[in-house]
Design a protein around this motif. Structure first.
Motif, PDB file in Angstrom:
ATOM      1  N   HIS A  52      -0.384   8.147  -5.470  1.00 17.13           N
ATOM      2  CA  HIS A  52       0.515   7.507  -4.661  1.00 17.13           C
ATOM      3  C   HIS A  52       1.593   8.531  -4.179  1.00 17.13           C
ATOM      4  O   HIS A  52       2.088   9.336  -4.854  1.00 17.13           O
TER       5      HIS A  52
ATOM      6  N   ASP B  56       5.259   5.145   0.448  1.00 15.24           N
ATOM      7  CA  ASP B  56       5.323   3.870   1.221  1.00 15.24           C
ATOM      8  C   ASP B  56       5.573   3.728   2.868  1.00 15.24           C
ATOM      9  O   ASP B  56       6.742   4.532   2.828  1.00 15.24           O
TER      10      ASP B  56
ATOM     11  N   HIS C 181      -5.707  -6.851  -5.659  1.00 15.19           N
ATOM     12  CA  HIS C 181      -4.472  -6.286  -5.489  1.00 15.19           C
ATOM     13  C   HIS C 181      -4.759  -4.711  -5.676  1.00 15.19           C
ATOM     14  O   HIS C 181      -3.643  -3.975  -5.846  1.00 15.19           O
TER      15      HIS C 181
ATOM     16  N   HIS D  58      -0.074  -1.671  -5.222  1.00 10.25           N
ATOM     17  CA  HIS D  58       0.082  -3.017  -4.808  1.00 10.25           C
ATOM     18  C   HIS D  58       0.237  -4.295  -5.378  1.00 10.25           C
ATOM     19  O   HIS D  58      -0.079  -4.539  -6.561  1.00 10.25           O
ATOM     20  N   THR D  59       0.964  -5.011  -4.791  1.00  4.93           N
ATOM     21  CA  THR D  59       1.338  -6.425  -5.390  1.00  4.93           C
ATOM     22  C   THR D  59       0.692  -7.580  -5.081  1.00  4.93           C
ATOM     23  O   THR D  59       0.890  -9.224  -5.376  1.00  4.93           O
TER      24      THR D  59
ATOM     25  N   VAL E 145      -5.171  -6.526  -1.183  1.00  5.82           N
ATOM     26  CA  VAL E 145      -5.376  -5.262  -0.317  1.00  5.82           C
ATOM     27  C   VAL E 145      -6.467  -5.554   1.002  1.00  5.82           C
ATOM     28  O   VAL E 145      -7.524  -5.701   0.514  1.00  5.82           O
TER      29      VAL E 145
ATOM     30  N   SER F 107      -3.704   2.385   2.416  1.00  3.69           N
ATOM     31  CA  SER F 107      -4.162   1.186   1.896  1.00  3.69           C
ATOM     32  C   SER F 107      -2.975   0.217   2.447  1.00  3.69           C
ATOM     33  O   SER F 107      -1.918   0.663   2.810  1.00  3.69           O
TER      34      SER F 107
ATOM     35  N   SER G 145      -1.913  -4.031   3.083  1.00  6.14           N
ATOM     36  CA  SER G 145      -1.976  -5.225   2.072  1.00  6.14           C
ATOM     37  C   SER G 145      -1.138  -6.711   2.487  1.00  6.14           C
ATOM     38  O   SER G 145      -0.115  -6.436   3.489  1.00  6.14           O
TER      39      SER G 145
ATOM     40  N   ASP H 160       1.097  -7.675   0.826  1.00  7.58           N
ATOM     41  CA  ASP H 160       2.484  -7.417   0.317  1.00  7.58           C
ATOM     42  C   ASP H 160       3.357  -6.765   1.249  1.00  7.58           C
ATOM     43  O   ASP H 160       4.372  -6.577   1.057  1.00  7.58           O
TER      44      ASP H 160
ATOM     45  N   ALA I  66       3.005  -4.139   2.517  1.00  2.00           N
ATOM     46  CA  ALA I  66       3.163  -2.606   2.475  1.00  2.00           C
ATOM     47  C   ALA I  66       2.093  -1.783   3.069  1.00  2.00           C
ATOM     48  O   ALA I  66       0.598  -2.307   2.622  1.00  2.00           O
ATOM     49  N   THR I  67       2.128  -0.726   3.573  1.00  2.00           N
ATOM     50  CA  THR I  67       1.347   0.382   3.865  1.00  2.00           C
ATOM     51  C   THR I  67       1.565   1.420   2.958  1.00  2.00           C
ATOM     52  O   THR I  67       2.444   2.120   3.011  1.00  2.00           O
ATOM     53  N   LYS I  68       0.588   2.086   2.044  1.00  2.00           N
ATOM     54  CA  LYS I  68       0.751   2.967   1.084  1.00  2.00           C
ATOM     55  C   LYS I  68      -0.129   4.179   1.422  1.00  2.00           C
ATOM     56  O   LYS I  68      -1.400   4.038   1.948  1.00  2.00           O
TER      57      LYS I  68
END
Length: 354
Positions: free
Chosen positions: A35, A38, A299, A319-320, A323, A337, A339, A341, A343-345
């Motif tokens: 990772h 974020d 996830h 991720h939580t 995805v 990635s 999601s 949630d 987020a874009t990671k």
């Protein structure tokens, strides 16, 4: 709009900010993806994302009804605005990286001028728009599929008169070849079909050239074909049966099934996958890799090593929520990635040293 700094990214494509330091470890084994950052792209679930052709920009679409662009070099966000009135289901770059297509739950597609940050008037389908692709050679043409079993070809010069390809099931995903002479569609009936879009020049069309493959589950996503050698191209499909099928393509014959990848779960979310073919760090050296990454309902992001027989290389777990997909950078071992949630990671492959 996007200023001269962004124009430099579009044409210079440098990624100096992603020159990662070696990852500290107690071993000298291959370092998987780690990772990196974020990206604060959206205020709701991020359903789609893709890198520009040169990799300098990352575009995403969200259930917050917006399309956003992230500059991978300056780490700045450019929100393109709220031209849509409902969730964004797909985004797609033009070949020159200057335009973007978005498709939405509001039945419309928007053509964006990325440099100016301007949106076209909406192009309406006959139902919810699920997938969008530019014509590879003609910047005035683009394709969308809708929830009414249609694939529509729009000409920006005649926005209210699309030509229509009628299927016998909803087309969830499709790809266009480099010459614009073949379309491959994946549909609700589990059929992978080949079409000639040039037939649309004479009016609507309801006859495919051939059924390339058929499975007992809807095909939710087609990963665009990847040229591996002069004679070998790969394509992948994500199915509702929790299988990714990787095919070798030969223009003279039907696709040959190489692998069925398992481990991820779709959960009828239509998760998306992406290929990477290029160098990455392995055993303290840069070696060529052929990878596929996919989102998953559990996830996680799953990364498979296609060059090593499709074995699972890694499952990423930050991720939580669901995805929805994973998108590789076109030339670097960098992965985004996205999601539910919100987020874009961004993940990157780095060396491992003690």
């Amino acid at each position: 709009g996007i200023n001269a700094e962004y124009m430099g990214i579009l044409h210079g494509c440098e990624l100096s900010h992603l020159a990662l330091p070696p990852f500290t470890s107690n071993s000298h084994t291959v370092s998987p993806f780690r990772h990196y950052i974020d990206i604060p792209m959206h205020d709701a679930a991020v359903y789609c994302a893709c890198f520009s052709p040169c990799g300098g920009l990352l575009a995403s679409g969200s259930f917050d009804k917006t399309v956003a662009i992230w500059d991978m070099n300056t780490l700045k966000k450019q929100e393109l605005g709220r031209a849509h009135t409902s969730s964004i289901l797909d985004v797609c770059w033009s070949q020159d990286g200057l335009h973007l297509l978005s498709a939405s739950l509001d039945n419309s597609a928007i053509h964006w001028d990325v440099v100016e940050g301007k949106a076209s008037a909406p192009f309406y389908g006959r139902g919810i728009l699920l997938c969008a692709r530019h014509h590879p050679l003609d910047p005035q043409l683009f394709y969308v599929s809708d929830s009414r079993e249609n694939l529509l070809m729009f000409d920006r010069r005649q926005p209210k008169a699309p030509l229509i390809l009628q299927n016998d099931g909803v087309i969830y995903s499709f790809v266009v070849d480099a010459e614009g002479t073949r379309l491959i569609t994946g549909d609700k009936n589990g059929n992978l079909k080949e079409w000639d879009p040039r037939r649309l020049s004479g009016g609507d069309c309801d006859q495919c050239l051939s059924v390339l493959a058929s499975v007992a589950a809807p095909l939710y996503h087609i990963t665009p074909p990847l040229q591996v050698t002069d004679t070998r191209r790969l394509m992948a499909t994500n199915g509702a049966d929790d299988k990714i099928r990787v095919y070798s393509l030969d223009s003279a014959s039907k696709p040959q099934l190489d692998f069925e990848l398992v481990g991820f779960t779709d959960g009828h979310f239509g998760v998306r996958s992406s290929f990477y073919f290029g160098k990455r760090h392995q055993e303290d050296a840069m070696k060529e890799s052929l990878l596929l990454a996919t989102g998953s309902a559990d996830h996680k992001v799953y990364i498979y090593d296609i060059g090593q027989g499709g074995v699972l290389l890694q499952a990423l777990e930050d991720h939580t929520d669901v995805v929805y997909g994973a998108a590789f950078h076109p030339t670097e071992p960098i992965l985004a990635s996205f999601s539910a949630d919100c987020a874009t990671k961004v993940w990157a492959s780095s060396t491992s040293s003690s």
